[in-house]
Motif scaffolding. Structure first.
Motif, mmCIF file in Angstrom:
data_model
loop_
_atom_site.group_PDB
_atom_site.id
_atom_site.type_symbol
_atom_site.label_atom_id
_atom_site.label_comp_id
_atom_site.label_asym_id
_atom_site.label_seq_id
_atom_site.Cartn_x
_atom_site.Cartn_y
_atom_site.Cartn_z
ATOM 1 N N LYS A 247 23.963 42.373 47.342
ATOM 2 C CA LYS A 247 23.939 43.035 46.782
ATOM 3 C C LYS A 247 24.514 41.988 45.058
ATOM 4 C CE LYS A 247 22.729 47.589 46.726
ATOM 5 N NZ LYS A 247 21.095 47.351 46.152
ATOM 6 N N GLY A 252 18.566 41.540 37.678
ATOM 7 C CA GLY A 252 17.582 40.027 37.750
ATOM 8 C C GLY A 252 15.989 40.574 37.681
ATOM 9 N N SER A 253 15.827 41.327 38.941
ATOM 10 C CA SER A 253 14.485 41.945 38.578
ATOM 11 C C SER A 253 14.392 42.599 37.810
ATOM 12 C CB SER A 253 14.677 43.123 39.948
ATOM 13 O OG SER A 253 15.587 42.163 41.166
ATOM 14 N N ALA A 261 18.036 36.221 45.251
ATOM 15 C CA ALA A 261 19.327 36.970 46.025
ATOM 16 C C ALA A 261 20.540 36.228 46.823
ATOM 17 C CB ALA A 261 18.610 36.078 48.263
ATOM 18 N N PRO A 313 19.979 32.463 43.821
ATOM 19 C CA PRO A 313 18.829 31.615 44.135
ATOM 20 C C PRO A 313 17.091 32.537 44.147
ATOM 21 C CG PRO A 313 20.212 32.492 46.708
ATOM 22 C CD PRO A 313 20.500 33.027 45.220
ATOM 23 N N TRP A 314 16.704 32.335 43.494
ATOM 24 C CA TRP A 314 14.877 32.907 42.829
ATOM 25 C C TRP A 314 13.977 31.623 44.358
ATOM 26 C CZ3 TRP A 314 11.909 31.709 38.661
ATOM 27 C CH2 TRP A 314 10.522 32.146 38.434
ATOM 28 N N PHE A 319 7.438 38.761 47.592
ATOM 29 C CA PHE A 319 7.965 39.468 48.960
ATOM 30 C C PHE A 319 7.861 40.552 48.532
ATOM 31 C CE2 PHE A 319 10.811 35.783 49.259
ATOM 32 C CZ PHE A 319 11.110 35.300 50.185
ATOM 33 N N TYR A 324 18.356 42.640 51.568
ATOM 34 C CA TYR A 324 19.264 42.656 51.803
ATOM 35 C C TYR A 324 20.090 42.582 53.068
ATOM 36 C CZ TYR A 324 19.719 44.243 47.414
ATOM 37 O OH TYR A 324 19.334 44.421 45.374
HETATM 38 P P1 ADP Z 1 18.987 41.179 40.867
HETATM 39 O O1 ADP Z 1 17.754 41.839 40.720
HETATM 40 O O2 ADP Z 1 19.395 41.378 39.585
HETATM 41 O O3 ADP Z 1 18.740 39.488 40.902
HETATM 42 P P2 ADP Z 1 20.205 41.437 43.336
HETATM 43 O O4 ADP Z 1 20.586 40.530 43.580
HETATM 44 O O5 ADP Z 1 20.999 43.035 43.658
HETATM 45 O O6 ADP Z 1 20.003 41.783 41.911
HETATM 46 O O7 ADP Z 1 18.851 41.881 44.214
HETATM 47 C C1 ADP Z 1 17.824 41.125 44.081
HETATM 48 C C2 ADP Z 1 17.473 41.317 45.728
HETATM 49 O O8 ADP Z 1 15.892 40.479 45.655
HETATM 50 C C3 ADP Z 1 17.281 40.490 45.987
HETATM 51 O O9 ADP Z 1 18.418 40.237 47.188
HETATM 52 C C4 ADP Z 1 16.468 40.595 47.525
HETATM 53 O O10 ADP Z 1 16.586 41.390 48.187
HETATM 54 C C5 ADP Z 1 15.067 40.897 46.704
HETATM 55 N N1 ADP Z 1 13.784 39.969 46.549
HETATM 56 C C6 ADP Z 1 12.550 40.171 46.481
HETATM 57 N N2 ADP Z 1 11.851 39.186 46.133
HETATM 58 C C7 ADP Z 1 12.850 37.484 45.918
HETATM 59 C C8 ADP Z 1 12.541 36.782 45.742
HETATM 60 N N3 ADP Z 1 11.357 36.143 45.749
HETATM 61 N N4 ADP Z 1 13.687 35.803 45.241
HETATM 62 C C9 ADP Z 1 15.150 36.303 45.578
HETATM 63 N N5 ADP Z 1 15.111 37.379 46.012
HETATM 64 C C10 ADP Z 1 14.213 38.199 46.018
#
Ligand code: ADP
Ligand code: RBF
Ligand code: MG
Length: 397
Positions: A247, A252-253, A261, A313-314, A319, A324
């Protein structure tokens, strides 16, 4: 990165510090001190590690003894620790950009000296583990070769003298505050590359503060520029890390529209601590899904001013769901820029999108594309950072 002060940027000679500037000495020190503390029923606190940066061995010993309440004198402690440390001197890893900088200066005929507070014999041992380093220096000055060490200017003045250089024509590169002070006291130009995170303000006496040696711009000082940037990217000696997706901040999202991730930084602190903060890119393998292009930030997210260093990492793929807990494996092959602050959320988002476009395009270049086939990315049995074996396997491909 702070804005450089207006200066007449004409230098002819470079003087480099060793520990914390060219070499990741801290990680070796903590590797040796940790088990010593365990034997004394204490636990190493990585948050206290920065207190040792730039200290002489005696000063550092005093800090450790006080912080952990150990029943020894500094002399006793040093006599126990020094033999173990000395064995490790030839195993200290180069910091990102160190070998690249030395090669560049040497191949362009820029006279370069090494000036370190540590004794000459330790310096020789430390650089012996790195091919081509010794030949890169036209002078080497150790702390035992001058009357007073840094923050006194003596070491730098002696280095300039041995190179027949005028101090005002010398450019010092230093990670510690005593070193920066010494360089300015010697009347030299100084680039600070602080190894202590988030302390850039304390380095305001330096002419410029940068994040890592990858961010040195020789042309700003009248020296020949690097010519190894390729389409806004800098190839690096690849590094490999993996772990379960954990987590993150959840913003970010939600706030940026850019999910990352997060990987547990503590799993591979030995690898990540070496690679200072910055925006990097490479390939990401998800065991059950496949291999994807990836761009990531490592550091403290200056815009959000985080207190913990994170690895974010983005994956450049849509997806449409979270993953997680899944095992994520990364091959990091190139560098884009230092982490930065931004005047607005929009400008941060725009810059990250630009990083994504740069990575997307660069990863099609054969030099980066080849790593997509790394066995490391598919091998789900091996956890944590790589061993030298798997790296060798990769390099031989
Ligand atoms: P944030 O939104 O701040 O990055 P989190 O790190 O808790 O919050 O969650 C983001 C989650 O989104 C990642 O852990 C992963 O499971 C999911 N995810 C979906 N698509 C992607 C992507 N393209 N790159 C990275 N993570 C992604
Ligand atoms: N955060 C910053 O504060 N400064 C940056 O320069 C920065 N660059 C980033 C570059 C990339 C490619 C990515 C994926 C993230 C970056 N972030 C940066 C981190 C961003 O703030 C972070 O992912 C969110 O805070 C979510 O935790
Ligand atoms: Mg995240």
């Amino acid at each position: 990165m702070s804005a450089p002060k207006p200066i007449s940027r004409l230098v002819s000679h470079v003087i480099l510090d060793l520990d914390g500037t060219l070499l990741n000495t801290d990680s070796v020190v903590s590797k040796v001190v940790k088990p010593f503390l365990v034997k004394n029923e204490k636990t190493w606190d990585s948050k206290k590690a920065h207190k040792l940066v730039g200290k002489t061995p005696y000063e550092a010993a005093a800090v450790v003894l006080e912080d952990y309440g150990l029943p020894y004198s500094a002399e006793e402690f040093l006599s126990m620790i020094t033999p173990v440390l000395s064995e490790q001197w030839c195993n200290i890893k180069a910091l990102p950009g160190a070998t690249r900088l030395l090669k560049h200066l040497r191949s362009n005929g820029v006279p370069t000296a090494l000036a370190s507070n540590s004794p000459r014999s330790n310096i020789e041992a430390k650089i012996s583990g790195h091919q081509g380093w010794k030949e890169s220096f036209s002078a080497i000055v150790g702390g035992d070769e001058v009357e007073k060490g840094k923050p006194s200017p003596d070491i730098f003045l002696e280095a300039a003298k041995r190179m027949n250089a005028t101090p005002s024509n010398c450019l010092v590169i230093e990670d510690s505050l005593p070193g920066v002070t010494a360089g300015k006291a010697a009347g030299m130009h100084v680039i600070a590359v602080p190894s202590i995170p988030k302390k850039a303000v304390e380095f305001s006496s330096a002419d410029v503060v940068i994040n890592s040696l990858l961010d040195v711009r020789p042309e700003k000082w009248g020296l020949p520029p690097f010519n190894d940037w390729i389409e806004d990217t800098l190839p690096i000696e690849p590094w490999f890390i993996s772990g379960p997706v954990i987590k993150g901040f959840g913003r970010g999202s939600k706030i940026l529209g850019i999910p990352t991730a997060n990987l547990p930084a503590e799993n591979f602190s030995d690898v990540v601590s070496e690679y200072t903060s910055g925006v990097y890119f490479g390939w990401a393998g998800l065991s059950t899904r496949g291999i994807y292009k990836m761009v990531m930030s490592v550091g403290w997210n200056p815009y959000f001013d985080n207190t913990e260093k994170t690895v974010e990492p983005w994956l450049l793929h849509n997806f449409g769901e979270d993953f997680y807990g899944e095992e994520l494996r990364l091959a990091i092959v190139g560098y884009i820029r230092p982490e930065a602050n931004f005047p607005s959320l929009e400008s941060l988002i725009e810059r990250i999108q630009e990083d994504g476009r740069i990575a997307e395009k660069a990863l099609d270049l054969p030099m980066y594309a080849n790593y997509k086939d790394s066995p490391y990315l598919r091998n789900t049995l091996q956890l944590g950072s790589t061993t030298d074996d798997s790296q060798a396997e990769l390099n031989s491909k």
